[in-house]
Design an enzyme around this catalytic site. Structure first.
Site, PDB file in Angstrom:
ATOM      1  CE  LYS A  62     -47.739  30.150 -11.546  1.00 16.05           C
ATOM      2  NZ  LYS A  62     -49.081  29.976 -10.926  1.00 16.05           N
ATOM      3  CB  SER A  63     -49.802  25.371 -16.483  1.00 17.02           C
ATOM      4  OG  SER A  63     -50.445  26.564 -16.136  1.00 17.02           O
ATOM      5  N   GLY A 109     -53.254  28.420  -6.497  1.00 20.52           N
ATOM      6  CA  GLY A 109     -54.596  27.996  -6.893  1.00 20.52           C
ATOM      7  C   GLY A 109     -54.563  26.721  -7.714  1.00 20.52           C
ATOM      8  NE  ARG A 125     -57.235  32.548  -6.888  1.00 18.73           N
ATOM      9  CZ  ARG A 125     -56.324  32.123  -7.754  1.00 18.73           C
ATOM     10  NH1 ARG A 125     -55.098  31.892  -7.354  1.00 18.73           N
ATOM     11  NH2 ARG A 125     -56.642  31.949  -9.018  1.00 18.73           N
ATOM     12  CB  SER A 182     -61.898  27.317 -15.081  1.00 16.83           C
ATOM     13  OG  SER A 182     -60.952  26.844 -14.127  1.00 16.83           O
ATOM     14  CD  GLN A 238     -56.366  27.132 -11.385  1.00 16.59           C
ATOM     15  OE1 GLN A 238     -57.250  27.445 -10.595  1.00 16.59           O
ATOM     16  NE2 GLN A 238     -55.173  27.682 -11.366  1.00 16.59           N
ATOM     17  CG  ASP A 275     -52.418  33.134 -15.767  1.00 17.44           C
ATOM     18  OD1 ASP A 275     -53.463  33.433 -15.154  1.00 17.44           O
ATOM     19  OD2 ASP A 275     -51.953  31.985 -15.800  1.00 17.44           O
ATOM     20  CE  LYS A 312     -57.469  33.886 -13.624  1.00 16.62           C
ATOM     21  NZ  LYS A 312     -57.522  32.433 -13.760  1.00 16.62           N
TER      22      LYS A 312
HETATM   23  C1  S3P Z   1     -54.067  27.480 -14.732  1.00 16.32           C
HETATM   24  C2  S3P Z   1     -55.280  27.908 -15.219  1.00 16.32           C
HETATM   25  C3  S3P Z   1     -55.737  29.300 -15.148  1.00 16.32           C
HETATM   26  C4  S3P Z   1     -54.580  30.247 -14.853  1.00 16.32           C
HETATM   27  C5  S3P Z   1     -53.706  29.750 -13.761  1.00 16.32           C
HETATM   28  C6  S3P Z   1     -53.105  28.405 -14.129  1.00 16.32           C
HETATM   29  C7  S3P Z   1     -53.720  26.069 -14.835  1.00 16.32           C
HETATM   30  O1  S3P Z   1     -56.686  29.426 -14.103  1.00 16.32           O
HETATM   31  O2  S3P Z   1     -55.068  31.528 -14.531  1.00 16.32           O
HETATM   32  O3  S3P Z   1     -52.654  30.654 -13.506  1.00 16.32           O
HETATM   33  O4  S3P Z   1     -52.535  25.705 -14.636  1.00 16.32           O
HETATM   34  O5  S3P Z   1     -54.616  25.265 -15.130  1.00 16.32           O
HETATM   35  P1  S3P Z   1     -58.254  29.139 -14.350  1.00 16.32           P
HETATM   36  O6  S3P Z   1     -58.388  27.729 -14.705  1.00 16.32           O
HETATM   37  O7  S3P Z   1     -58.912  29.487 -13.054  1.00 16.32           O
HETATM   38  O8  S3P Z   1     -58.662  30.067 -15.447  1.00 16.32           O
END
Ligand code: S3P
Length: 439
Positions: A27-28, A100, A128, A173, A175, A321, A348
């Site tokens: 997914k990422s 998110g 969130r 993080s 993200q 995750d 989350k």
């Molecule tokens: C993700 C980062 C993580 C993870 C999320 C996907 C990403 O979140 O929990 O499912 O794709 O960069 P955080 O950056 O908030 O830890």
């Protein structure tokens, strides 16, 4: 982004997981491939894309900005990008559903475009925290309005000039790190982010593949603005976060022997396997190879008895995750498992500490939630019962694999969101031996 088909899983107790399977794409990495392809010049050909609702929301956002995209079909997506300058104002707010990653990364990417954008989400996403991205983006010159609680919708005013900053992340993080690096593409000078602990580095790897090298020194990464990204081919491995349910299930169910093919093995994502191995799991990583800048392996997992452990805090961001699944494993281990340093789990898709503590209790296991973690007392397995996922895809799939070690059936309500990250979960899990039906 609703359209959730099945909303309840019924999982009969027992069974074992055997055979070979390839879980859907990461997914990422899928989000990042679509985003970089959407602002690159030229064609980006993606294979192995996750066709889950979260990634489809990112695809829809770029279509709304006028980017030509064909697919996805069988994991293939072709993006014909015209660079940042080819983007057009969207006709209305961009609905990012439950995602998110879409909201936080796009907040960074769209901060430096010429027009306004509005990013909206479903009820869970709208709860969130977004200030963690909007505040450092504002320090770069971005103009973003949030709701009163610092939540979505985000109204991003375009046409501003961004400048690089040197930012120390208060929480680990990926993200937030990624949002700032993506904003940095349009910023004057250098944008640097220092993380308190390593988090997934897919953005850094993929930026390099699109022609924008990222400098890394220790925990500090920097990009220089103004580089034109060039479209490229991206082959996306299977998602280790989706493989995690099978790793836990096969470990717990006696007689299991399962091969998970083509799984992403990026060292910033392998915490789940490291934690399971510390607990005694039998997981072999085979045929290590590199696919487009990301390591990939096949994982063979066989059932094994587990023991409780104190989970090393350094592994927390590397398995962030996978804790709902790991909690199911801990409940079937000999002795106690303690998790600390994981307060992020509370923000989350659900509050995964509170929700999983409830799920474990209903299923007959002993768990004590704490502000930044949980203590789980291991036992023989679960009684069974009826639980709610609280709209959290990973809670739903974790509760489903618990049935492999339950006395009675497990019924899980509110399973629609499984489609955000793992379309086809029920069919694939049933094929492997989980006695699951969607109702
Ligand atoms: C993700 C980062 C993580 C993870 C999320 C996907 C990403 O979140 O929990 O499912 O794709 O960069 P955080 O950056 O908030 O830890």
């Amino acid at each position: 982004m609703s359209g959730h088909g099945h909303s309840r899983f019924h999982v009969a107790p027992g069974g074992a997981l055997t055979g070979e399977l390839r879980v859907p794409g990461d997914k990422s990495i899928s989000h990042r491939a679509v985003m970089l392809g959407g602002v690159a010049e030229g064609d980006t050909r993606i294979t192995g894309l996750l066709e889950g609702e979260d990634v489809l929301a990112t695809v829809a956002a770029f279509r709304a900005l006028g980017v030509r995209i064909s697919g996805p079909e069988g994991g293939a997506l072709l993006i014909s990008g015209g660079g940042f300058d080819g983007l057009q104002p969207p006709p209305g707010p961009l609905d990012l559903g439950n995602s998110g990653t879409s909201m936080r990364l796009l907040a960074g990417l769209f901060s430096g475009v010429a027009f306004d954008t509005e990013l909206a989400g479903d009820a869970s996403l709208s709860r969130r925290p977004m200030r963690r991205v909007t505040e450092p983006l504002a320090a770069m010159g971005a103009s973003i309005e949030t709701g009163a609680e610092g939540t979505a919708p985000l109204r991003i005013h375009g046409g501003v000039r961004l400048h690089g900053i040197d930012y120390q992340l208060p929480v680990p993080s990926a993200q937030v790190k990624s949002a700032l690096l993506l904003a940095g593409l349009r910023a004057k000078g250098q944008t640097c982010v220092t993380e308190p602990a390593p988090t997934r580095d897919h953005t850094e790897r993929m930026l390099a593949a699109f022609g924008c090298p990222v400098e890394r020194r220790g925990n500090r990464v920097c990009v220089t603005g103004g580089v034109q990204l060039r479209g490229c081919g991206v082959d996306i491995p299977a998602d280790i976060s989706s493989a995690a349910f099978f790793l836990v299930g096969a470990t717990l169910a006696e007689g299991s022997d399962l091969l998970l093919r083509h799984v992403g093995w990026n060292p910033t994502r392998t915490g789940v396997v490291e934690i399971l191995r510390l607990m005694g799991a039998d997981i072999e990583a085979l045929n290590g190879r590199d696919v487009g800048g990301e390591p990939v392996v096949d994982l063979r997992v066989r059932s094994a008895p587990l023991r409780g452990i104190d989970i090393p805090e350094a592994l927390v961001p590397l398995a962030i995750d996978e804790f709902p699944a790991l909690f199911i494993a801990a409940a079937c281990a000999r002795g106690e498992t303690r998790l600390t340093g994981a307060a992020e789990l509370r923000v989350k898709e659900s509050d995964r500490i509170a929700v999983m503590a409830d799920v474990l209790e209903v299923l007959g296991a002993e768990a004590e939630p704490r502000a930044d973690g949980i203590r789980i007392v291991g036992g023989d397995g679960f009684v069974g019962g009826r639980v709610s996922s609280h709209g959290d895809h990973r809670v739903a799939m974790s509760a489903a694999v618990a049935a492999l070690r339950a006395r009675d059936a497990i019924v899980i309500d509110d399973c629609g969101p499984v489609a955000t990250s793992f379309p086809g979960f029920v069919e694939m899990a049933a094929e492997a031996g989980l006695r699951v039906k969607a109702q």
